[in-house]
Motif scaffolding. Structure first.
Motif, PDB file in Angstrom:
ATOM      1  N   THR A 156       0.823  -1.210   0.000  1.00 57.12           N
ATOM      2  CA  THR A 156       0.000   0.000   0.000  1.00 57.12           C
ATOM      3  C   THR A 156       0.861   1.265   0.000  1.00 57.12           C
ATOM      4  N   ILE A 157       1.888   1.260   0.862  1.00 56.42           N
ATOM      5  CA  ILE A 157       2.730   2.461   0.999  1.00 56.42           C
ATOM      6  C   ILE A 157       3.617   2.655  -0.228  1.00 56.42           C
ATOM      7  N   MET A 158       4.292   1.592  -0.651  1.00 57.53           N
ATOM      8  CA  MET A 158       5.233   1.688  -1.766  1.00 57.53           C
ATOM      9  C   MET A 158       4.565   1.245  -3.067  1.00 57.53           C
ATOM     10  N   ASN A 159       3.476   1.875  -3.413  1.00 60.33           N
ATOM     11  CA  ASN A 159       2.803   1.550  -4.673  1.00 60.33           C
ATOM     12  C   ASN A 159       3.513   2.242  -5.835  1.00 60.33           C
ATOM     13  N   PRO A 160       3.290   1.788  -7.078  1.00 64.71           N
ATOM     14  CA  PRO A 160       4.023   2.354  -8.232  1.00 64.71           C
ATOM     15  C   PRO A 160       3.897   3.868  -8.359  1.00 64.71           C
ATOM     16  N   ARG A 161       2.735   4.411  -8.043  1.00 63.19           N
ATOM     17  CA  ARG A 161       2.548   5.859  -8.170  1.00 63.19           C
ATOM     18  C   ARG A 161       3.445   6.611  -7.185  1.00 63.19           C
ATOM     19  N   ILE A 162       3.502   6.139  -5.940  1.00 66.17           N
ATOM     20  CA  ILE A 162       4.349   6.786  -4.928  1.00 66.17           C
ATOM     21  C   ILE A 162       5.822   6.656  -5.300  1.00 66.17           C
ATOM     22  N   CYS A 163       6.221   5.490  -5.782  1.00 63.39           N
ATOM     23  CA  CYS A 163       7.625   5.282  -6.162  1.00 63.39           C
ATOM     24  C   CYS A 163       8.021   6.202  -7.311  1.00 63.39           C
ATOM     25  N   GLY A 164       7.154   6.301  -8.316  1.00 66.61           N
ATOM     26  CA  GLY A 164       7.430   7.206  -9.428  1.00 66.61           C
ATOM     27  C   GLY A 164       7.495   8.654  -8.984  1.00 66.61           C
ATOM     28  N   LEU A 165       6.614   9.029  -8.060  1.00 69.72           N
ATOM     29  CA  LEU A 165       6.604  10.404  -7.551  1.00 69.72           C
ATOM     30  C   LEU A 165       7.881  10.707  -6.768  1.00 69.72           C
ATOM     31  N   MET A 166       8.372   9.732  -6.006  1.00 72.55           N
ATOM     32  CA  MET A 166       9.611   9.914  -5.253  1.00 72.55           C
ATOM     33  C   MET A 166      10.790  10.190  -6.189  1.00 72.55           C
ATOM     34  N   VAL A 167      10.878   9.395  -7.253  1.00 68.88           N
ATOM     35  CA  VAL A 167      11.979   9.582  -8.211  1.00 68.88           C
ATOM     36  C   VAL A 167      11.846  10.911  -8.934  1.00 68.88           C
ATOM     37  N   LEU A 168      10.624  11.268  -9.321  1.00 65.33           N
ATOM     38  CA  LEU A 168      10.397  12.548  -9.987  1.00 65.33           C
ATOM     39  C   LEU A 168      10.774  13.715  -9.085  1.00 65.33           C
ATOM     40  N   MET A 169      10.400  13.653  -7.816  1.00 63.62           N
ATOM     41  CA  MET A 169      10.751  14.711  -6.873  1.00 63.62           C
ATOM     42  C   MET A 169      12.259  14.800  -6.684  1.00 63.62           C
ATOM     43  N   ALA A 170      12.936  13.649  -6.666  1.00 70.45           N
ATOM     44  CA  ALA A 170      14.396  13.648  -6.542  1.00 70.45           C
ATOM     45  C   ALA A 170      15.033  14.372  -7.722  1.00 70.45           C
ATOM     46  N   TRP A 171      14.515  14.140  -8.934  1.00 74.98           N
ATOM     47  CA  TRP A 171      15.023  14.822 -10.117  1.00 74.98           C
ATOM     48  C   TRP A 171      14.768  16.327 -10.042  1.00 74.98           C
ATOM     49  N   ILE A 172      13.548  16.698  -9.679  1.00 77.21           N
ATOM     50  CA  ILE A 172      13.201  18.126  -9.639  1.00 77.21           C
ATOM     51  C   ILE A 172      14.041  18.857  -8.600  1.00 77.21           C
ATOM     52  N   ILE A 173      14.200  18.282  -7.408  1.00 77.03           N
ATOM     53  CA  ILE A 173      15.009  18.912  -6.359  1.00 77.03           C
ATOM     54  C   ILE A 173      16.454  19.072  -6.824  1.00 77.03           C
ATOM     55  N   SER A 174      17.010  18.023  -7.427  1.00 76.58           N
ATOM     56  CA  SER A 174      18.399  18.071  -7.888  1.00 76.58           C
ATOM     57  C   SER A 174      18.585  19.111  -8.983  1.00 76.58           C
ATOM     58  N   LEU A 175      17.641  19.173  -9.913  1.00 75.95           N
ATOM     59  CA  LEU A 175      17.722  20.153 -10.996  1.00 75.95           C
ATOM     60  C   LEU A 175      17.647  21.582 -10.475  1.00 75.95           C
ATOM     61  N   LEU A 176      16.716  21.829  -9.555  1.00 77.37           N
ATOM     62  CA  LEU A 176      16.557  23.182  -9.022  1.00 77.37           C
ATOM     63  C   LEU A 176      17.785  23.617  -8.227  1.00 77.37           C
ATOM     64  N   ILE A 177      18.321  22.718  -7.415  1.00 77.77           N
ATOM     65  CA  ILE A 177      19.515  23.052  -6.628  1.00 77.77           C
ATOM     66  C   ILE A 177      20.701  23.320  -7.550  1.00 77.77           C
ATOM     67  N   SER A 178      20.844  22.491  -8.585  1.00 78.00           N
ATOM     68  CA  SER A 178      21.950  22.688  -9.514  1.00 78.00           C
ATOM     69  C   SER A 178      21.829  24.017 -10.246  1.00 78.00           C
ATOM     70  N   ILE A 179      20.631  24.355 -10.694  1.00 74.41           N
ATOM     71  CA  ILE A 179      20.415  25.638 -11.368  1.00 74.41           C
ATOM     72  C   ILE A 179      20.770  26.795 -10.440  1.00 74.41           C
ATOM     73  N   LEU A 180      20.297  26.719  -9.195  1.00 73.94           N
ATOM     74  CA  LEU A 180      20.564  27.787  -8.240  1.00 73.94           C
ATOM     75  C   LEU A 180      22.055  27.956  -7.991  1.00 73.94           C
ATOM     76  N   ARG A 181      22.751  26.859  -7.781  1.00 74.84           N
ATOM     77  CA  ARG A 181      24.184  26.939  -7.488  1.00 74.84           C
ATOM     78  C   ARG A 181      24.969  27.485  -8.674  1.00 74.84           C
ATOM     79  N   ILE A 182      24.648  27.017  -9.880  1.00 75.84           N
ATOM     80  CA  ILE A 182      25.381  27.459 -11.052  1.00 75.84           C
ATOM     81  C   ILE A 182      25.123  28.940 -11.342  1.00 75.84           C
ATOM     82  N   LEU A 183      23.871  29.366 -11.237  1.00 77.61           N
ATOM     83  CA  LEU A 183      23.570  30.777 -11.497  1.00 77.61           C
ATOM     84  C   LEU A 183      24.247  31.685 -10.486  1.00 77.61           C
TER      85      LEU A 183
END
Length: 334
Positions: A156-183
């Motif tokens: 119930t907790i680790m369903n495919p939708r939650i797992c996909g959302l976790m990976v997507l959030m990891a990408w978005i956080i990493s991208l935003l932090i990288s953009i901020l640091r580089i700028l």
């Protein structure tokens, strides 16, 4: 939903490269290129280093690619744990591809130069994939925590939708932090000093070359280190403290071994990644040898991604069996 996320991620992924092109050296700095000093300046060591790093790169790409193919081709491995593992393998391939090919070109051509835009692009992608490594290892620890401490609610907790959302959030956080640091780093001025005492454009080493005030960048660096270093590591430690507590409550030794074996590979990778990362931090604080710092950085940025597939394949019977079936199918189809 999936298409919107794809275009949003691609916008974040490509924006800094375009920004670097338009905000080139003529607007921000008098430096048009930097020089990577690498691991050795001795000509007789260039060829052995080229062979070594070419081998490491090939082993890393092939090993992680086999993990991804094994997980993708075997329906029995379509579980959250292996979904996160395949994503980690993809990130490791991207991480070494960001660093090693440029190093190989410099070793082969006996040059050290890297353009201003190339240096900042390398920093941008390195930050993304280093952040993703940290976040994915944290998510994998949470997955093991749920599997061992809350097994009845795992599906119930680790369903495919939650797992996909976790990976997507990891990408978005990493991208935003990288953009901020580089700028933020792009606002610095670089004058006459152009030699980077490293084998790649490491953010801290590049900032040392600036002739403008780096206080805001330093503060931002400490904040990011806490958010993506201390907090995820604390989460991993908490997860494994709960896991160990649950394992100790299992009456049979066979049950304890089976429960621990499900997270043994991940624990090994976490120890290797954070151990070498901590070594870089301590070595940069305690020693002033650029060569020692470069070697320490090499361990977590290049060597660790190479060892991950071996750790998971050697300690995991499911992965080994899936790889054997995949190789047999490939050989029989030829």
């Amino acid at each position: 939903m999936r298409g919107d996320s794809f275009y949003f991620v691609n916008f974040l992924y490509l924006f800094p490269c375009r920004y670097i092109r338009y905000m080139g050296p003529e607007n921000q700095t008098s430096v048009s290129e930097f020089f990577l000093l690498g691991l050795s300046e001795k000509p007789e060591q260039q060829l052995p280093l080229f062979g070594l790093f070419l081998s490491i790169y090939m082993f890393t790409v092939v090993g992680n690619l086999l993990i991804m193919l094994a997980v993708g081709s075997d329906s029995h491995l379509h579980t959250p744990m292996y979904f996160f593992l395949s994503n980690l393998s993809l990130v490791d391939i991207c991480l070494v591809t960001t660093l090693v090919p440029k190093m190989l070109v410099n070793l082969q051509t006996h040059t050290k130069g890297i353009s201003y835009a190339g240096c900042f692009t390398q920093m941008y992608f390195f930050i993304i994939f280093a952040c993703l490594d940290t976040l994915l290892l944290t998510v994998m620890a949470y997955d093991r925590f749920v599997a061992i401490c809350h097994p009845l609610h795992y599906v119930t907790i680790m369903n495919p939708r939650i797992c996909g959302l976790m990976v997507l959030m990891a990408w978005i956080i990493s991208l935003l932090i990288s953009i901020l640091r580089i700028l933020m780093v792009m606002q610095l001025s670089f004058c006459t000093e152009r030699e980077i005492s490293h084998f790649f454009c490491e953010l801290g080493e590049v900032m040392k070359l600036s002739c403008s005030d780096t206080l805001i960048n330093d503060i931002l660096g400490y904040i990011v280190t806490c958010l993506l270093g201390v907090l995820p590591f604390s989460g991993i430690l908490f997860s494994y403290s709960q896991i160990c507590s649950s394992i100790l409550k299992i009456p049979s030794s066979k049950g304890k071994y089976k429960a621990f074996s499900t997270c043994g590979s991940h624990l090994s990778v976490v120890s290797l990644f954070y151990g070498t990362g901590l070594g870089v931090y301590l070595s940069s604080s305690a020693v002033h040898s650029s060569w020692k710092i470069s070697v320490a950085s090499l361990m977590y940025s290049v060597v660790t991604p190479m060892l991950n597939p071996f750790i998971y394949s050697l300690r995991n019977k499911d992965i080994k069996e899936s790889l054997r079936k995949f190789i047999d199918r490939t050989a029989s189809s030829q």
